[in-house]
Design a protein around this motif. Structure first.
Motif, short mmCIF file in Angstrom:
data_model
loop_
_atom_site.label_atom_id
_atom_site.label_comp_id
_atom_site.label_asym_id
_atom_site.label_seq_id
_atom_site.Cartn_x
_atom_site.Cartn_y
_atom_site.Cartn_z
N ALA A 2 -101.68 -12.85 -0.61
CA ALA A 2 -100.77 -12.67 0.53
C ALA A 2 -99.54 -13.36 0.12
O ALA A 2 -99.05 -14.16 -0.71
N GLY A 3 -98.35 -12.51 0.80
CA GLY A 3 -97.14 -13.06 1.09
C GLY A 3 -96.34 -12.35 -0.10
O GLY A 3 -95.04 -12.93 -0.41
N TRP A 4 -96.56 -11.29 -0.75
CA TRP A 4 -95.52 -10.69 -1.90
C TRP A 4 -94.39 -10.20 -1.05
O TRP A 4 -94.74 -9.21 -0.14
N HIS A 5 -93.18 -10.28 -1.40
CA HIS A 5 -92.28 -9.30 -1.08
C HIS A 5 -92.21 -7.97 -1.87
O HIS A 5 -92.56 -7.98 -3.13
N CYS A 6 -91.25 -7.14 -1.35
CA CYS A 6 -91.20 -5.79 -2.21
C CYS A 6 -90.17 -5.80 -3.58
O CYS A 6 -90.34 -5.33 -4.27
N ALA A 7 -89.31 -7.01 -3.40
CA ALA A 7 -88.17 -7.32 -4.31
C ALA A 7 -88.00 -8.56 -4.64
O ALA A 7 -87.90 -9.33 -3.59
N TYR A 8 -87.60 -9.00 -5.70
CA TYR A 8 -87.41 -10.12 -6.01
C TYR A 8 -86.03 -10.08 -7.03
O TYR A 8 -86.24 -9.17 -8.19
N LEU A 9 -85.04 -11.04 -7.08
CA LEU A 9 -84.16 -10.93 -7.98
C LEU A 9 -83.84 -12.40 -8.53
O LEU A 9 -83.65 -13.31 -7.57
N ARG A 65 -99.06 -2.92 -6.93
CA ARG A 65 -98.40 -2.56 -8.32
C ARG A 65 -97.25 -3.73 -8.64
O ARG A 65 -96.57 -3.79 -7.70
N PHE A 66 -97.03 -4.13 -9.72
CA PHE A 66 -95.85 -4.86 -10.16
C PHE A 66 -94.91 -4.44 -11.08
O PHE A 66 -95.68 -3.83 -12.30
N ILE A 67 -93.96 -4.64 -11.05
CA ILE A 67 -92.93 -3.91 -12.06
C ILE A 67 -91.88 -5.23 -12.28
O ILE A 67 -91.28 -5.71 -11.47
N VAL A 68 -91.75 -5.53 -13.66
CA VAL A 68 -90.84 -6.68 -14.06
C VAL A 68 -89.79 -6.32 -14.92
O VAL A 68 -89.99 -5.54 -15.97
N VAL A 69 -88.60 -6.33 -14.54
CA VAL A 69 -87.39 -5.86 -15.15
C VAL A 69 -86.62 -7.02 -15.74
O VAL A 69 -86.17 -7.81 -14.77
N THR A 96 -94.24 -4.41 -5.98
CA THR A 96 -93.15 -5.53 -5.97
C THR A 96 -92.60 -5.18 -7.23
O THR A 96 -93.12 -4.98 -8.37
N ILE A 97 -91.35 -5.15 -7.40
CA ILE A 97 -90.48 -5.25 -8.29
C ILE A 97 -89.55 -6.40 -8.52
O ILE A 97 -89.10 -7.15 -7.49
N ALA A 98 -89.61 -6.97 -9.51
CA ALA A 98 -88.71 -8.37 -9.94
C ALA A 98 -87.87 -8.22 -11.08
O ALA A 98 -88.32 -7.53 -12.05
N PHE A 99 -86.37 -8.46 -10.66
CA PHE A 99 -85.42 -8.18 -11.66
C PHE A 99 -85.17 -9.63 -12.00
O PHE A 99 -85.08 -10.74 -11.07
N PHE A 100 -84.91 -9.94 -13.34
CA PHE A 100 -84.69 -11.16 -13.99
C PHE A 100 -83.25 -10.97 -14.79
O PHE A 100 -82.93 -10.09 -15.68
N VAL A 117 -81.35 -5.68 -3.21
CA VAL A 117 -82.39 -6.35 -3.08
C VAL A 117 -82.57 -7.03 -1.51
O VAL A 117 -83.79 -6.95 -1.03
N LYS A 118 -81.47 -7.74 -1.18
CA LYS A 118 -81.31 -8.32 0.17
C LYS A 118 -81.79 -7.12 1.08
O LYS A 118 -82.53 -7.52 2.19
N ALA A 119 -80.97 -6.03 1.18
CA ALA A 119 -81.09 -5.02 2.04
C ALA A 119 -82.56 -4.58 2.27
O ALA A 119 -82.90 -4.07 3.26
N ALA A 120 -83.22 -4.60 1.16
CA ALA A 120 -84.66 -4.00 1.32
C ALA A 120 -85.85 -5.08 1.75
O ALA A 120 -86.80 -4.72 1.76
N GLY A 121 -85.07 -6.31 2.02
CA GLY A 121 -86.18 -7.24 2.57
C GLY A 121 -86.61 -8.21 1.24
O GLY A 121 -87.70 -8.94 1.76
N GLY A 122 -86.01 -8.14 0.21
CA GLY A 122 -86.32 -9.05 -0.87
C GLY A 122 -85.99 -10.33 -1.01
O GLY A 122 -84.90 -10.72 0.17
N VAL A 123 -85.93 -10.98 -2.12
CA VAL A 123 -85.63 -12.39 -1.98
C VAL A 123 -84.90 -12.67 -3.49
O VAL A 123 -85.26 -12.16 -4.42
N VAL A 124 -83.89 -13.28 -3.12
CA VAL A 124 -82.89 -13.40 -4.26
C VAL A 124 -82.68 -15.10 -4.60
O VAL A 124 -82.67 -16.05 -3.76
N GLY A 125 -83.02 -15.37 -5.90
CA GLY A 125 -83.19 -16.98 -6.23
C GLY A 125 -82.07 -16.83 -7.31
O GLY A 125 -81.95 -16.54 -8.40
N HIS A 126 -81.07 -18.10 -7.13
CA HIS A 126 -79.96 -18.45 -8.08
C HIS A 126 -80.37 -19.74 -8.81
O HIS A 126 -80.83 -20.60 -8.05
N GLU A 127 -80.57 -19.71 -10.02
CA GLU A 127 -81.07 -20.64 -10.80
C GLU A 127 -79.78 -21.33 -11.82
O GLU A 127 -79.55 -20.67 -12.70
N GLN A 128 -79.06 -21.87 -11.24
CA GLN A 128 -77.81 -22.52 -11.83
C GLN A 128 -77.82 -23.92 -12.35
O GLN A 128 -78.49 -24.72 -11.88
#
Length: 323
Positions: A2-9, A65-69, A96-100, A117-128
């Motif tokens: 449980a807990g998957w979002h539709c999109a991740y960046l 279904r998962f799509i990794v981009v 779920t589609i995940a962009f890297f 991604v944000k407009a779709a209700g997805g999650v954005v992660g910054h790794e700096q």
């Protein structure tokens, strides 16, 4: 699961952390839906148009279904807006589609992708990556999260010994937490004992002994390193770099600068700078210049310009420097 979002960046310049997050997401996706439920878009197959097509494709697979981009730092805003934004406005269910994106000074993830991604209700992660001066404080915080307490000097020693790659620092902190257990309070000595691989610790121990002109310790460390296969072309630059650092400090101290003035102008962790100043005060500029000359001669010897074998040449140079 449980807990998957539709999109991740996930994007930024900490490429190691991004790779870890990608591997983690992929492992969880395969655990939930199997290999058949995962689609990878990478290399030439990665584009906004291809990602949109994957989202809109009909599938008879059951479950999520998962799509990794990968490689989205190569994309352009106009292509994202034209092809992908419409597809993300109404993403298909159970997908779920995940962009890297691995960014650097020249390549950045398109702003249009983050916005979509944000407009779709997805999650954005910054790794700096953090600046070097901030890493000891970060290491203290990560240590607390792992259940151990890292003294300030220990955090500085960790960064000085391991380097500024956060993923390496985190792995060393995890090793420290496992070895010492919850609630342990660690100082610089505990960190130095286990924070770097044994071969690397031996290299720096050898250089420390050489700069301190401790001939028995330096010779013993050198022979141990050679026995385990350490090559002279790797050791010579390490020795020369440390001696040059100490020489520069020694010259400034001889010119009348105080240790506090030297420390204020030097980059690096305070713990490491204090150590270099201590080494400089225990030596003198002439001895350090002689050491550099000896190392230059040794480097020539390793290129076949000596009648002696390189092992004998190295032992003689160590005796000359540490005398």
């Amino acid at each position: 699961m449980a807990g998957w979002h539709c999109a991740y960046l996930v994007h930024g310049d900490d490429h190691g952390r991004i790779a870890e997050r990608r591997a983690s997401l992929r492992a969880k996706a395969e655990a939930e839906s199997g290999v058949g439920g995962l689609e990878l878009l990478e290399g030439d197959a990665s584009s906004p148009e291809a990602a949109a097509a994957a989202l809109n494709a009909m599938t008879f697979a059951t479950g999520r279904r998962f799509i990794v981009v990968d490689g989205v730092q190569e994309w352009k805003d106009k292509d994202v807006t034209a092809h992908l934004v419409p597809a993300l406005k109404d993403p298909p269910p159970e997908t779920t589609i995940a962009f890297f994106g691995r960014e650097d000074g020249r390549k950045k993830v398109p702003a249009a992708l983050e916005k979509a991604v944000k407009a779709a209700g997805g999650v954005v992660g910054h790794e700096q990556q953090r600046k070097a001066k901030d890493l000891p404080r970060w290491a203290i915080g990560e240590a607390q999260r792992l259940g151990i307490e890292l003294e300030s000097s220990a955090a500085q020693a960790l960064v000085a010994q391991v380097g500024d790659r956060q993923q390496r620092l985190l792995r060393e902190l995890e090793k420290l937490a496992l070895e010492h257990g919850p609630g342990a309070r660690l100082g610089a000595e505990e960190v130095e004992a286990v924070a770097a691989p044994s071969a690397e610790r031996q290299v720096w121990g050898f250089v420390d002994a050489l700069v301190a002109r401790n001939h028995p310790a330096a010779l013993r460390a050198f022979l141990d390193l050679r026995e385990q296969g350490e090559a002279l072309p790797r050791l010579i630059p390490l020795m020369a770099r440390r001696i040059r650092e100490v020489l520069q400090i020694a010259l400034r101290l001889e010119a009348g600068e105080s240790p506090a003035q030297v420390k204020a102008s030097m980059k690096g962790s305070p713990w490491m700078v204090d150590r270099r100043i201590k080494e400089a005060r225990a030596s003198d500029a002439d001895a350090l210049r002689t050491a550099l000359e000896a190392l230059a001669a040794l480097e020539l010897d390793t290129r076949g310009q000596s009648a002696l074998d390189e092992e004998t040449s190295a032992v003689r140079v160590i005796a000359r420097i540490a005398a």
